[in-house]
Design a protein around this motif. Sequence first.
Motif, PDB file in Angstrom:
ATOM      1  N   TYR A 166       0.768  -1.193   0.127  1.00 58.96           N
ATOM      2  CA  TYR A 166      -0.005   0.119   0.030  1.00 58.96           C
ATOM      3  C   TYR A 166       0.723   1.376   0.154  1.00 58.96           C
ATOM      4  N   ILE A 167       1.953   1.269   0.644  1.00 58.03           N
ATOM      5  CA  ILE A 167       2.730   2.307   0.805  1.00 58.03           C
ATOM      6  C   ILE A 167       3.937   2.468  -0.270  1.00 58.03           C
ATOM      7  N   GLY A 168       3.421   1.373  -1.344  1.00 55.47           N
ATOM      8  CA  GLY A 168       4.521   1.484  -2.475  1.00 55.47           C
ATOM      9  C   GLY A 168       5.885   0.504  -2.354  1.00 55.47           C
ATOM     10  N   HIS A 169       5.861  -0.113  -1.426  1.00 53.41           N
ATOM     11  CA  HIS A 169       7.188  -1.025  -1.347  1.00 53.41           C
ATOM     12  C   HIS A 169       6.665  -2.669  -0.994  1.00 53.41           C
ATOM     13  N   PRO A 170       5.954  -3.198  -1.937  1.00 52.76           N
ATOM     14  CA  PRO A 170       5.834  -4.742  -1.789  1.00 52.76           C
ATOM     15  C   PRO A 170       6.733  -5.516  -1.469  1.00 52.76           C
ATOM     16  N   LEU A 171       6.570  -6.580  -0.850  1.00 55.71           N
ATOM     17  CA  LEU A 171       7.659  -7.641  -0.576  1.00 55.71           C
ATOM     18  C   LEU A 171       8.371  -8.267  -1.688  1.00 55.71           C
ATOM     19  N   VAL A 172       9.589  -8.483  -1.612  1.00 52.89           N
ATOM     20  CA  VAL A 172      10.113  -9.203  -2.653  1.00 52.89           C
ATOM     21  C   VAL A 172       9.892 -10.654  -2.843  1.00 52.89           C
ATOM     22  N   GLY A 173       9.404 -11.099  -4.213  1.00 56.34           N
ATOM     23  CA  GLY A 173       8.855 -12.445  -4.206  1.00 56.34           C
ATOM     24  C   GLY A 173       7.277 -12.769  -3.853  1.00 56.34           C
ATOM     25  N   ASP A 174       6.552 -11.684  -3.576  1.00 54.78           N
ATOM     26  CA  ASP A 174       5.080 -11.690  -3.093  1.00 54.78           C
ATOM     27  C   ASP A 174       4.415 -12.061  -4.486  1.00 54.78           C
ATOM     28  N   PRO A 175       3.864 -13.286  -4.622  1.00 48.62           N
ATOM     29  CA  PRO A 175       3.253 -13.752  -5.905  1.00 48.62           C
ATOM     30  C   PRO A 175       1.759 -12.987  -5.953  1.00 48.62           C
ATOM     31  N   VAL A 176       1.158 -12.313  -5.086  1.00 53.28           N
ATOM     32  CA  VAL A 176      -0.132 -11.884  -5.014  1.00 53.28           C
ATOM     33  C   VAL A 176      -0.128 -10.325  -4.942  1.00 53.28           C
ATOM     34  N   TYR A 177       0.743  -9.641  -3.942  1.00 53.07           N
ATOM     35  CA  TYR A 177       0.897  -8.532  -3.996  1.00 53.07           C
ATOM     36  C   TYR A 177       2.196  -7.860  -4.530  1.00 53.07           C
ATOM     37  N   GLY A 178       2.840  -8.436  -5.035  1.00 57.45           N
ATOM     38  CA  GLY A 178       4.484  -8.098  -5.237  1.00 57.45           C
ATOM     39  C   GLY A 178       4.549  -7.633  -6.862  1.00 57.45           C
ATOM     40  N   TYR A 179       5.615  -7.165  -7.457  1.00 59.43           N
ATOM     41  CA  TYR A 179       5.797  -6.907  -8.775  1.00 59.43           C
ATOM     42  C   TYR A 179       5.466  -8.115  -9.535  1.00 59.43           C
ATOM     43  N   LYS A 180       5.105  -8.219 -10.792  1.00 57.92           N
ATOM     44  CA  LYS A 180       4.769  -9.157 -11.834  1.00 57.92           C
ATOM     45  C   LYS A 180       6.204  -9.876 -12.097  1.00 57.92           C
ATOM     46  N   LYS A 181       7.196  -8.818 -12.354  1.00 57.41           N
ATOM     47  CA  LYS A 181       8.622  -9.355 -12.708  1.00 57.41           C
ATOM     48  C   LYS A 181       9.452  -9.364 -11.504  1.00 57.41           C
ATOM     49  N   GLN A 182       9.741 -10.569 -11.342  1.00 53.60           N
ATOM     50  CA  GLN A 182      10.544 -10.523  -9.956  1.00 53.60           C
ATOM     51  C   GLN A 182      12.081 -10.895 -10.462  1.00 53.60           C
TER      52      GLN A 182
ATOM     53  N   ASN B 170      10.260 -18.832  -3.592  1.00 49.35           N
ATOM     54  CA  ASN B 170       9.026 -19.732  -3.365  1.00 49.35           C
ATOM     55  C   ASN B 170       7.826 -18.889  -2.853  1.00 49.35           C
ATOM     56  N   GLY B 171       7.932 -17.604  -2.638  1.00 51.88           N
ATOM     57  CA  GLY B 171       7.065 -17.230  -1.839  1.00 51.88           C
ATOM     58  C   GLY B 171       7.675 -15.704  -1.301  1.00 51.88           C
ATOM     59  N   GLN B 172       7.141 -14.780  -0.888  1.00 51.10           N
ATOM     60  CA  GLN B 172       7.614 -13.427  -0.121  1.00 51.10           C
ATOM     61  C   GLN B 172       8.770 -13.822   0.713  1.00 51.10           C
ATOM     62  N   ALA B 173       9.569 -12.939   0.867  1.00 51.26           N
ATOM     63  CA  ALA B 173      10.703 -12.781   1.660  1.00 51.26           C
ATOM     64  C   ALA B 173      10.109 -12.060   3.080  1.00 51.26           C
ATOM     65  N   LEU B 174       9.691 -13.263   3.843  1.00 52.63           N
ATOM     66  CA  LEU B 174       8.945 -12.580   4.955  1.00 52.63           C
ATOM     67  C   LEU B 174       9.357 -13.591   6.292  1.00 52.63           C
ATOM     68  N   HIS B 175       9.755 -13.357   7.281  1.00 52.87           N
ATOM     69  CA  HIS B 175      10.151 -14.366   8.328  1.00 52.87           C
ATOM     70  C   HIS B 175       9.691 -13.644   9.614  1.00 52.87           C
ATOM     71  N   ALA B 176       9.131 -14.632  10.296  1.00 54.17           N
ATOM     72  CA  ALA B 176       8.683 -14.285  11.665  1.00 54.17           C
ATOM     73  C   ALA B 176       9.865 -14.639  12.627  1.00 54.17           C
ATOM     74  N   LYS B 177      10.591 -13.409  12.827  1.00 58.45           N
ATOM     75  CA  LYS B 177      11.721 -13.571  13.600  1.00 58.45           C
ATOM     76  C   LYS B 177      11.684 -13.588  15.137  1.00 58.45           C
ATOM     77  N   THR B 178      10.659 -13.033  15.554  1.00 58.62           N
ATOM     78  CA  THR B 178      10.745 -13.141  17.192  1.00 58.62           C
ATOM     79  C   THR B 178       9.159 -13.186  17.643  1.00 58.62           C
ATOM     80  N   ILE B 179       8.978 -13.809  18.638  1.00 56.08           N
ATOM     81  CA  ILE B 179       7.571 -13.892  19.550  1.00 56.08           C
ATOM     82  C   ILE B 179       7.793 -14.046  20.821  1.00 56.08           C
ATOM     83  N   GLY B 180       6.732 -13.289  21.409  1.00 54.38           N
ATOM     84  CA  GLY B 180       7.120 -13.190  22.824  1.00 54.38           C
ATOM     85  C   GLY B 180       5.561 -12.822  23.466  1.00 54.38           C
ATOM     86  N   PHE B 181       5.621 -13.667  24.750  1.00 55.19           N
ATOM     87  CA  PHE B 181       4.233 -13.753  25.335  1.00 55.19           C
ATOM     88  C   PHE B 181       4.453 -13.998  26.863  1.00 55.19           C
TER      89      PHE B 181
END
Length: 305
Positions: free
Chosen positions: A242-258, A263-274
């Motif tokens: 939405y702010i003009g910076h889609p995720l690299v590799g995103d097949p749905v919201y990213g650039y058509k030409k990668q 195998n998908g978006q470059a996104l990693h759930a790095k930390t979780i705390g609870f």
Amino acid sequence: MERNDFIVDNEFVGTRLDVFLKSKYEDKSRSYFQNLLEQENIKVNGQIKKGKYKLKQGDKVSVEIPEPVELKINPENIHIDIVYEDKDIIVVNKLQGMVVHPAPGNYSGTLVNALLYHCDDLSGINGIIRPGIVHRIDKDTSGLLVIAKNDIAHVKLAEQFKEHSITRTYYALVEGRIKNDSGVINKPLGRDAKERIKMAVVSNGKRAVTHYKVIEIFKKNTLVQCNLETGRTHQIRVHMAYIGHPLVGDPVYGYKKQRFKLNGQALHAKTIGFIHPTTGKYVEFDSELPMYFKKIINVLRNELK
């Protein structure tokens, strides 16, 4: 058998019947409703209609949802990266490409199949299909998930997710160079009006807030840290696009030409705390970026030399 009746108002006049049904039951697919139509479980004004039928003002749509057939999900000897485990919870580092739980057409090879092989005790609150699953991340998103091994732990963890008190930090590689060092994206999310399988920023959507901070800037990309204040479907992916910076590799919201073959978006759930459901103490777990992610970053760093 669950039965629901809907009266069509101005908002849906001229809408296809199958699209209307998908808007009322967002967790079900058009093919699911096509099967119900063929089985005559859906009627308009008491008559059988096809999915392409265009709704009229005042139409009465009656839907009969059959009772779900409980399936037996088999344990499978699949390796999972367990970061932490005790008698109440398991924290796992999910690989990119692994589905979290079984769904129609995909009943094996999931994290749940692997968990059932690993341990006998998982909470039963979400039924046979999703034992122990308190929250999910997308198939092509890697990273940390907390699993409940009993119902008490499940309830206490679910309350924290509902209250948005869980710490969740993601690393994302996005297209373009972000100018600001940090920012907050506070835009409501809901189903895309034209493509129902996609999420979008919509005025009548659910509150969604993403905090981002720039970690590293490359020639044509930026590595960002994203903290979720809320946890909507595809939230980071949609907000960054939405702010003009889609995720690299995103097949749905990213650039058509990668540039990179991922195998998908470059996104990693790095930390979780609870708050631990038994001890009442705050616990936090961290994970390294997966190898494919590190390799791309090294390529981008070398381009700056």
